[in-house]
Design a protein around this motif. Sequence first.
Motif, PDB file in Angstrom:
ATOM      1  N   VAL A 127      -0.575  -4.429  10.338  1.00  0.00           N
ATOM      2  CA  VAL A 127      -1.860  -5.042   9.973  1.00  0.00           C
ATOM      3  C   VAL A 127      -2.054  -6.414  10.603  1.00  0.00           C
ATOM      4  O   VAL A 127      -3.143  -6.989  10.490  1.00  0.00           O
ATOM      5  CB  VAL A 127      -2.015  -5.145   8.443  1.00  0.00           C
ATOM      6  CG1 VAL A 127      -1.783  -3.800   7.785  1.00  0.00           C
ATOM      7  CG2 VAL A 127      -1.094  -6.199   7.856  1.00  0.00           C
ATOM      8  N   VAL A 169       2.378  -4.968   2.967  1.00  0.00           N
ATOM      9  CA  VAL A 169       1.257  -5.315   3.834  1.00  0.00           C
ATOM     10  C   VAL A 169       1.334  -6.786   4.241  1.00  0.00           C
ATOM     11  O   VAL A 169       1.258  -7.128   5.419  1.00  0.00           O
ATOM     12  CB  VAL A 169      -0.082  -5.032   3.123  1.00  0.00           C
ATOM     13  CG1 VAL A 169      -1.261  -5.561   3.945  1.00  0.00           C
ATOM     14  CG2 VAL A 169      -0.235  -3.540   2.855  1.00  0.00           C
ATOM     15  N   MET A 227      -9.761  -7.115   5.061  1.00  0.00           N
ATOM     16  CA  MET A 227      -9.314  -6.074   5.993  1.00  0.00           C
ATOM     17  C   MET A 227     -10.419  -5.796   6.997  1.00  0.00           C
ATOM     18  O   MET A 227     -11.518  -5.370   6.610  1.00  0.00           O
ATOM     19  CB  MET A 227      -8.974  -4.797   5.218  1.00  0.00           C
ATOM     20  CG  MET A 227      -7.940  -5.010   4.132  1.00  0.00           C
ATOM     21  SD  MET A 227      -7.454  -3.488   3.307  1.00  0.00           S
ATOM     22  CE  MET A 227      -8.976  -3.051   2.491  1.00  0.00           C
ATOM     23  N   GLU A 276      -5.568   5.365   9.403  1.00  0.00           N
ATOM     24  CA  GLU A 276      -4.191   5.237   8.904  1.00  0.00           C
ATOM     25  C   GLU A 276      -4.021   4.110   7.896  1.00  0.00           C
ATOM     26  O   GLU A 276      -2.948   3.954   7.309  1.00  0.00           O
ATOM     27  CB  GLU A 276      -3.201   5.072  10.061  1.00  0.00           C
ATOM     28  CG  GLU A 276      -3.555   3.974  11.039  1.00  0.00           C
ATOM     29  CD  GLU A 276      -4.293   4.500  12.270  1.00  0.00           C
ATOM     30  OE1 GLU A 276      -5.206   5.356  12.120  1.00  0.00           O
ATOM     31  OE2 GLU A 276      -3.960   4.028  13.382  1.00  0.00           O
ATOM     32  N   ASP A 277      -5.069   3.325   7.669  1.00  0.00           N
ATOM     33  CA  ASP A 277      -5.037   2.320   6.609  1.00  0.00           C
ATOM     34  C   ASP A 277      -5.377   2.918   5.250  1.00  0.00           C
ATOM     35  O   ASP A 277      -5.292   2.227   4.230  1.00  0.00           O
ATOM     36  CB  ASP A 277      -6.019   1.184   6.914  1.00  0.00           C
ATOM     37  CG  ASP A 277      -5.637   0.374   8.143  1.00  0.00           C
ATOM     38  OD1 ASP A 277      -6.548   0.036   8.928  1.00  0.00           O
ATOM     39  OD2 ASP A 277      -4.441   0.072   8.302  1.00  0.00           O
ATOM     40  N   THR A 278      -5.762   4.179   5.230  1.00  0.00           N
ATOM     41  CA  THR A 278      -6.078   4.842   3.977  1.00  0.00           C
ATOM     42  C   THR A 278      -4.863   4.859   3.068  1.00  0.00           C
ATOM     43  O   THR A 278      -3.788   5.317   3.456  1.00  0.00           O
ATOM     44  CB  THR A 278      -6.556   6.285   4.231  1.00  0.00           C
ATOM     45  OG1 THR A 278      -7.798   6.236   4.943  1.00  0.00           O
ATOM     46  CG2 THR A 278      -6.743   7.047   2.928  1.00  0.00           C
ATOM     47  N   LEU A 296     -10.721  -1.621  10.369  1.00  0.00           N
ATOM     48  CA  LEU A 296      -9.962  -0.618   9.625  1.00  0.00           C
ATOM     49  C   LEU A 296      -9.813   0.674  10.406  1.00  0.00           C
ATOM     50  O   LEU A 296     -10.716   1.082  11.157  1.00  0.00           O
ATOM     51  CB  LEU A 296     -10.636  -0.355   8.274  1.00  0.00           C
ATOM     52  CG  LEU A 296     -10.360  -1.443   7.226  1.00  0.00           C
ATOM     53  CD1 LEU A 296     -11.382  -1.388   6.097  1.00  0.00           C
ATOM     54  CD2 LEU A 296      -8.951  -1.291   6.672  1.00  0.00           C
ATOM     55  N   LYS A 297      -8.656   1.302  10.196  1.00  0.00           N
ATOM     56  CA  LYS A 297      -8.315   2.551  10.860  1.00  0.00           C
ATOM     57  C   LYS A 297      -8.063   3.629   9.809  1.00  0.00           C
ATOM     58  O   LYS A 297      -7.684   3.312   8.673  1.00  0.00           O
ATOM     59  CB  LYS A 297      -7.047   2.372  11.692  1.00  0.00           C
ATOM     60  CG  LYS A 297      -7.098   1.232  12.691  1.00  0.00           C
ATOM     61  CD  LYS A 297      -5.748   1.045  13.365  1.00  0.00           C
ATOM     62  CE  LYS A 297      -5.763  -0.115  14.333  1.00  0.00           C
ATOM     63  NZ  LYS A 297      -4.439  -0.310  14.997  1.00  0.00           N
ATOM     64  N   ARG A 307      -5.405  -8.047  11.953  1.00  0.00           N
ATOM     65  CA  ARG A 307      -6.578  -7.356  11.383  1.00  0.00           C
ATOM     66  C   ARG A 307      -6.811  -7.740   9.923  1.00  0.00           C
ATOM     67  O   ARG A 307      -7.953  -7.772   9.465  1.00  0.00           O
ATOM     68  CB  ARG A 307      -6.392  -5.834  11.472  1.00  0.00           C
ATOM     69  CG  ARG A 307      -6.261  -5.316  12.893  1.00  0.00           C
ATOM     70  CD  ARG A 307      -6.276  -3.788  12.924  1.00  0.00           C
ATOM     71  NE  ARG A 307      -5.166  -3.202  12.181  1.00  0.00           N
ATOM     72  CZ  ARG A 307      -5.311  -2.352  11.178  1.00  0.00           C
ATOM     73  NH1 ARG A 307      -6.514  -1.987  10.779  1.00  0.00           N
ATOM     74  NH2 ARG A 307      -4.236  -1.846  10.556  1.00  0.00           N
ATOM     75  N   PHE A 308      -5.748  -7.988   9.201  1.00  0.00           N
ATOM     76  CA  PHE A 308      -5.833  -8.305   7.774  1.00  0.00           C
ATOM     77  C   PHE A 308      -5.511  -9.783   7.554  1.00  0.00           C
ATOM     78  O   PHE A 308      -4.665 -10.351   8.258  1.00  0.00           O
ATOM     79  CB  PHE A 308      -4.847  -7.470   6.964  1.00  0.00           C
ATOM     80  CG  PHE A 308      -5.158  -5.998   6.875  1.00  0.00           C
ATOM     81  CD1 PHE A 308      -6.136  -5.402   7.654  1.00  0.00           C
ATOM     82  CD2 PHE A 308      -4.463  -5.206   5.980  1.00  0.00           C
ATOM     83  CE1 PHE A 308      -6.416  -4.048   7.569  1.00  0.00           C
ATOM     84  CE2 PHE A 308      -4.719  -3.843   5.871  1.00  0.00           C
ATOM     85  CZ  PHE A 308      -5.696  -3.270   6.672  1.00  0.00           C
ATOM     86  N   TYR A 319      -3.953   0.476  -2.548  1.00  0.00           N
ATOM     87  CA  TYR A 319      -3.487  -0.882  -2.298  1.00  0.00           C
ATOM     88  C   TYR A 319      -3.155  -1.558  -3.634  1.00  0.00           C
ATOM     89  O   TYR A 319      -3.948  -1.530  -4.576  1.00  0.00           O
ATOM     90  CB  TYR A 319      -4.559  -1.679  -1.549  1.00  0.00           C
ATOM     91  CG  TYR A 319      -4.600  -1.328  -0.089  1.00  0.00           C
ATOM     92  CD1 TYR A 319      -5.095  -0.103   0.343  1.00  0.00           C
ATOM     93  CD2 TYR A 319      -4.121  -2.205   0.878  1.00  0.00           C
ATOM     94  CE1 TYR A 319      -5.117   0.235   1.681  1.00  0.00           C
ATOM     95  CE2 TYR A 319      -4.140  -1.883   2.224  1.00  0.00           C
ATOM     96  CZ  TYR A 319      -4.631  -0.656   2.613  1.00  0.00           C
ATOM     97  OH  TYR A 319      -4.636  -0.325   3.953  1.00  0.00           O
ATOM     98  N   ARG A 342       0.838  -1.194   0.000  1.00  0.00           N
ATOM     99  CA  ARG A 342       0.000   0.000   0.000  1.00  0.00           C
ATOM    100  C   ARG A 342       0.869   1.238   0.000  1.00  0.00           C
ATOM    101  O   ARG A 342       2.032   1.202   0.413  1.00  0.00           O
ATOM    102  CB  ARG A 342      -0.948   0.010   1.198  1.00  0.00           C
ATOM    103  CG  ARG A 342      -0.261   0.133   2.553  1.00  0.00           C
ATOM    104  CD  ARG A 342      -1.299  -0.019   3.669  1.00  0.00           C
ATOM    105  NE  ARG A 342      -0.695   0.156   4.983  1.00  0.00           N
ATOM    106  CZ  ARG A 342      -1.355  -0.018   6.122  1.00  0.00           C
ATOM    107  NH1 ARG A 342      -2.654  -0.382   6.120  1.00  0.00           N
ATOM    108  NH2 ARG A 342      -0.739   0.164   7.280  1.00  0.00           N
TER     109      ARG A 342
END
Length: 118
Positions: free
Chosen positions: A64, A48, A83, A89-91, A86-87, A67-68, A94, A38
């Motif tokens: 991650v 990731v 995913m 900061e995951d923006t 999600l937070k 969570r992922f 990808y 990402r």
Amino acid sequence: QVQLVESGGGLVQAGGSLRLSCAASGRTFSDYVMAWFRQAPGKGREFVGSIRRSGSSTSYSNAVQGRFTISRDNAKNTVYLQMNSLKPEDTAVYYCAAGIVSGIYNNWGQGTQVTVSS
């Protein structure tokens, strides 16, 4: 060479979930180690996670882990990135990537945008 096309990105609220898909065509899909990367605005590309050819083993970045989840379906020539939690900061955009040798990825998709709102 293998051609890769990602899909499934979008806008989601913090705490939500998305599943990305990456469809491959060209060479035999099961020949390739697959990975997700990402890139957030103004930052470099970040690893990731990855999955081995058979799907028997995965690895994830600390950011991650837990969570992922990466999975693959060799019959459908597709790799997935589930995913959860999600937070903001995951923006990022990808990207899925493929390589014959683990850690050396020379086939890349065009990317799909994931935006997590707070």
